[in-house]
Design a protein around this motif. Sequence first.
Motif, mmCIF file in Angstrom:
data_model
loop_
_atom_site.group_PDB
_atom_site.id
_atom_site.type_symbol
_atom_site.label_atom_id
_atom_site.label_comp_id
_atom_site.label_asym_id
_atom_site.label_seq_id
_atom_site.Cartn_x
_atom_site.Cartn_y
_atom_site.Cartn_z
ATOM 1 N N ASP A 48 0.801 -1.225 0.000
ATOM 2 C CA ASP A 48 0.000 0.000 0.000
ATOM 3 C C ASP A 48 0.836 1.278 0.000
ATOM 4 N N SER A 49 1.949 1.278 0.737
ATOM 5 C CA SER A 49 2.750 2.492 0.818
ATOM 6 C C SER A 49 4.178 2.175 1.228
ATOM 7 N N LYS A 50 5.071 3.085 0.943
ATOM 8 C CA LYS A 50 6.473 2.896 1.307
ATOM 9 C C LYS A 50 6.661 3.076 2.810
ATOM 10 N N ARG A 76 1.344 7.726 6.907
ATOM 11 C CA ARG A 76 2.469 8.021 6.022
ATOM 12 C C ARG A 76 3.724 8.265 6.849
ATOM 13 N N THR A 95 -2.875 6.035 5.677
ATOM 14 C CA THR A 95 -2.824 5.397 4.365
ATOM 15 C C THR A 95 -4.187 4.748 4.116
ATOM 16 N N GLU A 96 -4.397 4.234 2.904
ATOM 17 C CA GLU A 96 -5.676 3.603 2.595
ATOM 18 C C GLU A 96 -5.917 2.370 3.462
#
Length: 204
Positions: A48-50, A76, A95-96
Amino acid sequence: MLINGVFKPSMIKQYESVKRMFDVLSSFIGLVLFSLPMIIISILIYGDSKGPILYKQERLGKNGVPFIMYKFRSMRLDAESEGPRWAEENDERCTEIGKFLRNTRLDELPQLWNILRGDMSFVGPRPERAYFYREFKRTIPDFYKRLQVIPGLTGYAQVNGGYDLSPEEKLQFDLEYINRRSIGLDLLCMIKTVRLIFTHEGAR
């Protein structure tokens, strides 16, 4: 746990022993039962994200002893680029997948490890950062009284308002819990927490 307004040391010791045995057994079983869901959550966060899958943060435990608390990362990497702040309703920093994890409280699952280690219990005042204790010391000096007991995954304040409470209100519930703590009250908090998980009330 109060007898004529006074704590009986023998009763407190017995209560804490039973509570610790429950924490160890239940957290171990929880880690085994939720191992697969935690692996799936880890994969979803990675895609989903870094950033790291786990979020590690120093919190204050019983008697102000610091420990590292673990959560699944739901925000984040730049979430606190402007300094520490409490989570807000519909927090734009999430984040989502983080929004889902926070709404269902699944981001807290890694704290089963904290409970097994003895840093935390299933029920107690939620652990806070030293930063917030220093901030509150100026206006709410009694906030430090929350450190009299082991912090919890959930607590009396969480099931009576949680994030909707002001620090002053949260303190009053936490102090009431400390004065009344018992196996019965712990079970009540856990039952109410299950209801909150399914209703998503107070989630942020």
